[in-house]
Design a protein around this motif. Structure first.
Motif, PDB file in Angstrom:
ATOM      1  N   LEU A   1      15.764   8.465 -10.442  1.00 49.67           N
ATOM      2  CA  LEU A   1      15.936   8.020 -11.833  1.00 49.67           C
ATOM      3  C   LEU A   1      15.585   6.544 -11.979  1.00 49.67           C
ATOM      4  O   LEU A   1      14.982   6.146 -12.987  1.00 49.67           O
ATOM      5  CB  LEU A   1      17.359   8.285 -12.315  1.00 49.67           C
ATOM      6  N   ARG A   2      15.936   5.731 -10.993  1.00 48.91           N
ATOM      7  CA  ARG A   2      15.561   4.311 -11.037  1.00 48.91           C
ATOM      8  C   ARG A   2      14.039   4.170 -10.962  1.00 48.91           C
ATOM      9  O   ARG A   2      13.440   3.380 -11.696  1.00 48.91           O
ATOM     10  CB  ARG A   2      16.245   3.539  -9.902  1.00 48.91           C
ATOM     11  N   TYR A   3      13.417   4.938 -10.095  1.00 45.81           N
ATOM     12  CA  TYR A   3      11.952   4.958  -9.977  1.00 45.81           C
ATOM     13  C   TYR A   3      11.321   5.368 -11.306  1.00 45.81           C
ATOM     14  O   TYR A   3      10.369   4.735 -11.776  1.00 45.81           O
ATOM     15  CB  TYR A   3      11.570   5.918  -8.847  1.00 45.81           C
ATOM     16  N   SER A   4      11.844   6.416 -11.910  1.00 44.98           N
ATOM     17  CA  SER A   4      11.291   6.918 -13.172  1.00 44.98           C
ATOM     18  C   SER A   4      11.377   5.880 -14.278  1.00 44.98           C
ATOM     19  O   SER A   4      10.445   5.730 -15.069  1.00 44.98           O
ATOM     20  CB  SER A   4      12.022   8.196 -13.605  1.00 44.98           C
ATOM     21  N   ALA A   5      12.492   5.171 -14.351  1.00 47.01           N
ATOM     22  CA  ALA A   5      12.656   4.146 -15.388  1.00 47.01           C
ATOM     23  C   ALA A   5      11.592   3.054 -15.246  1.00 47.01           C
ATOM     24  O   ALA A   5      11.121   2.508 -16.254  1.00 47.01           O
ATOM     25  CB  ALA A   5      14.060   3.542 -15.304  1.00 47.01           C
ATOM     26  N   LEU A   6      11.210   2.751 -14.027  1.00 52.50           N
ATOM     27  CA  LEU A   6      10.183   1.732 -13.795  1.00 52.50           C
ATOM     28  C   LEU A   6       8.777   2.279 -14.040  1.00 52.50           C
ATOM     29  O   LEU A   6       7.934   1.607 -14.625  1.00 52.50           O
ATOM     30  CB  LEU A   6      10.292   1.199 -12.360  1.00 52.50           C
TER      31      LEU A   6
ATOM     32  N   ASP B   1      -5.415   3.138 -10.831  1.00 52.77           N
ATOM     33  CA  ASP B   1      -5.071   1.769 -11.221  1.00 52.77           C
ATOM     34  C   ASP B   1      -3.566   1.558 -11.155  1.00 52.77           C
ATOM     35  O   ASP B   1      -3.090   0.539 -10.650  1.00 52.77           O
ATOM     36  CB  ASP B   1      -5.601   1.479 -12.628  1.00 52.77           C
ATOM     37  N   MET B   2      -2.808   2.528 -11.651  1.00 52.16           N
ATOM     38  CA  MET B   2      -1.355   2.422 -11.606  1.00 52.16           C
ATOM     39  C   MET B   2      -0.862   2.444 -10.164  1.00 52.16           C
ATOM     40  O   MET B   2      -0.057   1.603  -9.760  1.00 52.16           O
ATOM     41  CB  MET B   2      -0.698   3.559 -12.383  1.00 52.16           C
ATOM     42  N   MET B   3      -1.349   3.390  -9.390  1.00 53.16           N
ATOM     43  CA  MET B   3      -0.861   3.560  -8.024  1.00 53.16           C
ATOM     44  C   MET B   3      -1.142   2.344  -7.144  1.00 53.16           C
ATOM     45  O   MET B   3      -0.404   2.077  -6.206  1.00 53.16           O
ATOM     46  CB  MET B   3      -1.490   4.803  -7.393  1.00 53.16           C
ATOM     47  N   LYS B   4      -2.197   1.598  -7.452  1.00 51.63           N
ATOM     48  CA  LYS B   4      -2.578   0.445  -6.639  1.00 51.63           C
ATOM     49  C   LYS B   4      -2.022  -0.875  -7.185  1.00 51.63           C
ATOM     50  O   LYS B   4      -2.273  -1.926  -6.611  1.00 51.63           O
ATOM     51  CB  LYS B   4      -4.101   0.396  -6.532  1.00 51.63           C
TER      52      LYS B   4
ATOM     53  N   ALA C   1       6.367  -2.024  -6.217  1.00 49.09           N
ATOM     54  CA  ALA C   1       7.777  -2.385  -6.328  1.00 49.09           C
ATOM     55  C   ALA C   1       8.624  -1.166  -6.698  1.00 49.09           C
ATOM     56  O   ALA C   1       9.701  -0.946  -6.133  1.00 49.09           O
ATOM     57  CB  ALA C   1       7.958  -3.496  -7.359  1.00 49.09           C
ATOM     58  N   ALA C   2       8.145  -0.355  -7.634  1.00 49.87           N
ATOM     59  CA  ALA C   2       8.876   0.851  -8.050  1.00 49.87           C
ATOM     60  C   ALA C   2       8.913   1.885  -6.935  1.00 49.87           C
ATOM     61  O   ALA C   2       9.889   2.639  -6.795  1.00 49.87           O
ATOM     62  CB  ALA C   2       8.226   1.447  -9.297  1.00 49.87           C
ATOM     63  N   ASN C   3       7.874   1.931  -6.126  1.00 50.98           N
ATOM     64  CA  ASN C   3       7.750   2.929  -5.071  1.00 50.98           C
ATOM     65  C   ASN C   3       8.888   2.858  -4.057  1.00 50.98           C
ATOM     66  O   ASN C   3       9.226   3.852  -3.423  1.00 50.98           O
ATOM     67  CB  ASN C   3       6.403   2.786  -4.372  1.00 50.98           C
TER      68      ASN C   3
ATOM     69  N   MET D   1       0.825  -1.183   0.000  1.00 49.91           N
ATOM     70  CA  MET D   1       0.000   0.000   0.000  1.00 49.91           C
ATOM     71  C   MET D   1       0.876   1.256   0.000  1.00 49.91           C
ATOM     72  O   MET D   1       1.884   1.315   0.686  1.00 49.91           O
ATOM     73  CB  MET D   1      -0.923  -0.017   1.220  1.00 49.91           C
ATOM     74  N   ILE D   2       0.473   2.237  -0.768  1.00 48.54           N
ATOM     75  CA  ILE D   2       1.208   3.487  -0.867  1.00 48.54           C
ATOM     76  C   ILE D   2       0.720   4.428   0.228  1.00 48.54           C
ATOM     77  O   ILE D   2      -0.476   4.713   0.329  1.00 48.54           O
ATOM     78  CB  ILE D   2       1.001   4.130  -2.259  1.00 48.54           C
ATOM     79  N   ASP D   3       1.640   4.914   1.064  1.00 46.08           N
ATOM     80  CA  ASP D   3       1.268   5.856   2.118  1.00 46.08           C
ATOM     81  C   ASP D   3       0.696   7.133   1.536  1.00 46.08           C
ATOM     82  O   ASP D   3       1.201   7.654   0.544  1.00 46.08           O
ATOM     83  CB  ASP D   3       2.490   6.216   2.975  1.00 46.08           C
ATOM     84  N   HIS D   4      -0.346   7.624   2.144  1.00 46.33           N
ATOM     85  CA  HIS D   4      -0.941   8.931   1.848  1.00 46.33           C
ATOM     86  C   HIS D   4      -1.624   9.026   0.482  1.00 46.33           C
ATOM     87  O   HIS D   4      -1.827  10.129  -0.019  1.00 46.33           O
ATOM     88  CB  HIS D   4       0.081  10.065   1.992  1.00 46.33           C
ATOM     89  N   LEU D   5      -1.970   7.905  -0.123  1.00 52.60           N
ATOM     90  CA  LEU D   5      -2.744   7.944  -1.359  1.00 52.60           C
ATOM     91  C   LEU D   5      -4.177   8.327  -0.996  1.00 52.60           C
ATOM     92  O   LEU D   5      -4.856   7.601  -0.277  1.00 52.60           O
ATOM     93  CB  LEU D   5      -2.717   6.589  -2.075  1.00 52.60           C
ATOM     94  N   ASN D   6      -4.624   9.473  -1.463  1.00 47.81           N
ATOM     95  CA  ASN D   6      -5.949   9.991  -1.124  1.00 47.81           C
ATOM     96  C   ASN D   6      -6.988   9.511  -2.141  1.00 47.81           C
ATOM     97  O   ASN D   6      -7.593  10.297  -2.865  1.00 47.81           O
ATOM     98  CB  ASN D   6      -5.902  11.516  -1.039  1.00 47.81           C
ATOM     99  N   GLU D   7      -7.173   8.204  -2.143  1.00 52.86           N
ATOM    100  CA  GLU D   7      -8.049   7.549  -3.111  1.00 52.86           C
ATOM    101  C   GLU D   7      -9.480   8.077  -3.038  1.00 52.86           C
ATOM    102  O   GLU D   7     -10.105   8.344  -4.070  1.00 52.86           O
ATOM    103  CB  GLU D   7      -8.017   6.040  -2.879  1.00 52.86           C
TER     104      GLU D   7
END
Length: 129
Positions: A43-48, A95-98, A104-106, A1-7
């Motif tokens: 940059l690693r995050y962005s590539a993913l 959809d992407m964020m969840k 894994a990229a996060n 789960m991504i912290d602070h995602l205001n779904e």
């Protein structure tokens, strides 16, 4: 789960067209995992994540360095980098964020960013002249 995602806040907005996400980032001096700088981890995050964005028909509109606070209290608005990312809908963004792939990229985002705010913005037909 991504912290602070205001779904719930996003789901409460109309979702009848594209949305642009304004990303504001402040980087750590060193990545939390010790693998380079915060920028290196980002940059690693962005590539993913670029693959995840494109898979949902999203696109990066603009990126750039945050140079100075022109109006406001500088200590309250310390950003290093700005990105505008357009998605076809808020649902596509969520959809992407969840997704497991984003989770894994996060890890790299968290390694690299001391702070990261994403603000959903929509275009308006208001004209200022």
């Amino acid at each position: 789960m991504i912290d602070h995602l205001n779904e719930q806040a996003l789901k409460g907005l109309p979702d009848d067209g594209p949305v642009t996400m304004l990303n504001l980032m402040r980087f750590r001096e060193r990545s939390l995992d010790g693998n380079g700088s915060g920028w290196d981890a980002y940059l690693r995050y962005s590539a993913l994540t670029i693959k995840l964005i494109k898979a949902r028909d999203g696109t990066i509109i603009w990126t750039g360095n945050a140079e100075a606070v022109a109006l406001g209290v500088p200590d309250q608005h310390r950003w290093d980098y700005v990105a505008l990312v357009r998605y076809p809908s808020r649902a596509a963004f969520l959809d992407m964020m969840k997704s497991p792939e984003y989770a894994a990229a996060n890890v790299e985002r968290e390694n690299g960013c001391a702070d990261h705010a994403i603000i959903a913005v929509s275009e308006t037909d208001r004209k200022f002249t």
